[in-house]
Design a protein around this motif. Sequence first.
Motif, short mmCIF file in Angstrom:
data_model
loop_
_atom_site.label_atom_id
_atom_site.label_comp_id
_atom_site.label_asym_id
_atom_site.label_seq_id
_atom_site.Cartn_x
_atom_site.Cartn_y
_atom_site.Cartn_z
N GLU A 65 -100.19 29.94 -37.88
CA GLU A 65 -100.31 30.66 -36.61
C GLU A 65 -98.99 30.71 -35.85
O GLU A 65 -98.62 31.74 -35.29
N PHE A 66 -98.26 29.61 -35.86
CA PHE A 66 -97.04 29.51 -35.06
C PHE A 66 -95.77 29.44 -35.91
O PHE A 66 -94.69 29.15 -35.38
N ASP A 67 -95.91 29.71 -37.21
CA ASP A 67 -94.76 29.73 -38.12
C ASP A 67 -93.91 28.45 -37.95
O ASP A 67 -92.71 28.51 -37.68
N LEU A 68 -94.55 27.31 -38.13
CA LEU A 68 -93.91 26.05 -37.82
C LEU A 68 -92.98 25.51 -38.90
O LEU A 68 -92.12 24.68 -38.62
N ALA A 69 -93.14 25.97 -40.13
CA ALA A 69 -92.41 25.37 -41.24
C ALA A 69 -90.90 25.30 -41.01
O ALA A 69 -90.27 24.27 -41.32
N PRO A 70 -90.25 26.33 -40.47
CA PRO A 70 -88.80 26.23 -40.26
C PRO A 70 -88.40 25.14 -39.26
O PRO A 70 -87.24 24.72 -39.25
N ALA A 71 -89.33 24.70 -38.43
CA ALA A 71 -89.03 23.69 -37.41
C ALA A 71 -89.49 22.29 -37.79
O ALA A 71 -89.43 21.37 -36.97
N PHE A 72 -89.96 22.10 -39.02
CA PHE A 72 -90.41 20.77 -39.44
C PHE A 72 -89.28 19.75 -39.26
O PHE A 72 -88.13 19.99 -39.65
N ALA A 73 -89.61 18.60 -38.69
CA ALA A 73 -88.67 17.47 -38.57
C ALA A 73 -89.46 16.20 -38.82
O ALA A 73 -89.70 15.41 -37.91
N PRO A 74 -89.92 16.00 -40.06
CA PRO A 74 -90.83 14.88 -40.35
C PRO A 74 -90.22 13.52 -40.06
O PRO A 74 -89.02 13.32 -40.17
N PHE A 75 -91.10 12.60 -39.66
CA PHE A 75 -90.74 11.21 -39.39
C PHE A 75 -89.72 11.06 -38.25
O PHE A 75 -88.84 10.22 -38.30
N THR A 76 -89.88 11.91 -37.24
CA THR A 76 -89.04 11.78 -36.04
C THR A 76 -89.87 11.45 -34.81
O THR A 76 -89.29 11.18 -33.74
N ARG A 77 -91.21 11.45 -34.93
CA ARG A 77 -92.08 11.11 -33.81
C ARG A 77 -93.11 10.07 -34.22
O ARG A 77 -93.56 10.05 -35.37
N CYS A 78 -93.49 9.27 -33.28
CA CYS A 78 -94.53 8.26 -33.50
C CYS A 78 -95.88 8.95 -33.57
O CYS A 78 -96.25 9.70 -32.66
N THR A 79 -96.62 8.72 -34.65
CA THR A 79 -97.93 9.35 -34.78
C THR A 79 -98.95 8.74 -33.84
O THR A 79 -99.99 9.33 -33.58
N ARG A 80 -98.64 7.56 -33.32
CA ARG A 80 -99.57 6.89 -32.40
C ARG A 80 -99.44 7.38 -30.97
O ARG A 80 -100.43 7.63 -30.29
N CYS A 81 -98.17 7.48 -30.47
CA CYS A 81 -98.00 7.75 -29.04
C CYS A 81 -97.15 8.98 -28.74
O CYS A 81 -96.99 9.33 -27.57
N ASN A 82 -96.55 9.60 -29.77
CA ASN A 82 -95.74 10.79 -29.58
C ASN A 82 -94.29 10.48 -29.20
O ASN A 82 -93.49 11.39 -28.98
N GLY A 83 -93.93 9.20 -29.12
CA GLY A 83 -92.55 8.85 -28.77
C GLY A 83 -91.58 9.18 -29.89
O GLY A 83 -91.96 9.43 -31.04
N ARG A 84 -90.31 9.18 -29.55
CA ARG A 84 -89.25 9.44 -30.53
C ARG A 84 -89.03 8.21 -31.40
O ARG A 84 -89.13 7.07 -30.93
N LEU A 85 -88.69 8.44 -32.69
CA LEU A 85 -88.37 7.36 -33.61
C LEU A 85 -86.86 7.23 -33.76
O LEU A 85 -86.15 8.25 -33.82
N ALA A 86 -86.40 5.99 -33.83
CA ALA A 86 -84.97 5.73 -34.01
C ALA A 86 -84.79 4.66 -35.09
O ALA A 86 -85.61 3.75 -35.22
N SER A 87 -83.72 4.78 -35.85
CA SER A 87 -83.42 3.80 -36.89
C SER A 87 -83.04 2.46 -36.25
O SER A 87 -82.36 2.43 -35.22
N VAL A 88 -83.51 1.36 -36.86
CA VAL A 88 -83.16 0.02 -36.39
C VAL A 88 -82.76 -0.83 -37.59
O VAL A 88 -83.22 -0.62 -38.72
N ASP A 89 -81.88 -1.78 -37.34
CA ASP A 89 -81.47 -2.70 -38.40
C ASP A 89 -82.60 -3.67 -38.73
O ASP A 89 -83.33 -4.12 -37.84
N LYS A 90 -82.71 -3.99 -40.00
CA LYS A 90 -83.74 -4.92 -40.45
C LYS A 90 -83.61 -6.26 -39.73
O LYS A 90 -84.61 -6.88 -39.34
N ALA A 91 -82.38 -6.70 -39.51
CA ALA A 91 -82.17 -8.01 -38.89
C ALA A 91 -82.75 -8.07 -37.48
O ALA A 91 -83.20 -9.14 -37.03
N SER A 92 -82.78 -6.93 -36.79
CA SER A 92 -83.24 -6.93 -35.40
C SER A 92 -84.77 -6.98 -35.30
O SER A 92 -85.31 -7.24 -34.23
N VAL A 93 -85.46 -6.70 -36.41
CA VAL A 93 -86.93 -6.67 -36.36
C VAL A 93 -87.55 -7.62 -37.38
O VAL A 93 -88.77 -7.64 -37.54
N ILE A 94 -86.73 -8.42 -38.06
CA ILE A 94 -87.23 -9.22 -39.18
C ILE A 94 -88.33 -10.19 -38.77
O ILE A 94 -89.25 -10.49 -39.54
#
Length: 251
Positions: A172-201
């Motif tokens: 309906e909205f021709d969304l495929a060209p705007a796909f940006a997978p794994f950039t938003r939280c599926t739970r709350c809609n927040g933005r996702l950012a890369s983090v170091d393993k050491a900071s979350v271990i």
Amino acid sequence: MAAAEIRFHDRLNDFLPPARRGRTLTLAATRRAAIKDLIESLGVPHTEVDVILVDGASVGFEHCLAGGERVEVYPWPSAPRAARHLRPAPPACPRFVLDAHLGRLARYLRLLGFDCHYRPDIGDAELAAIAEQEARVVLTRDRSLLKRKRIRLAHWVRHTDPWRQVEEVCDEFDLAPAFAPFTRCTRCNGRLASVDKASVIDRLEPLTRRYAETFLECEACGHLYWHGSHVSRMQALVERLRRRHLRENEP
């Protein structure tokens, strides 16, 4: 009371009882009622209407009938190109607000990178206000919601299966060209950012700590994501949507 003839085209017939679909109907006309209200009295929400022709002339929702006219009502995208288009053009990367019954659709769209406002307890009045104030596209299975004046751009989701709903909205909205997978939280809609393993271990389960190396964290709720079997499955679904888009747009 004077009467006019009206005919709904293409998918607008989805909103009519089976016995009235594809037929010319009689419409009671009054100079005091806008044609928008008359159309909605027959069950068709204004958000699904793109063009209205009265005796061949394109009119707006505010037009009033005198009686004796022939009215043709078209949806997007099958409306005559030269006519006055009433449905606002959706943005290239729309932001959505979804009704309380479309939680799984919201999660899929967030997975694809789209900004989706969704809460399971959201009411119709609040949803309409958010759509107006934040210029969001309404996605709903509730036909009556689409008749609210504050809602300008919306889509009534036809399918009930969540994955078919995703395909429908993407088409309906021709969304495929705007796909940006794994950039938003599926739970709350927040933005996702890369983090170091050491900071979350210290937040990881033993097996995740041992085997996972790449992590994303939601900037809003703090939820962690890492590459696992579920990510591979989601990547396959995204690729499936992209291939589907290419097939449907082949010359």
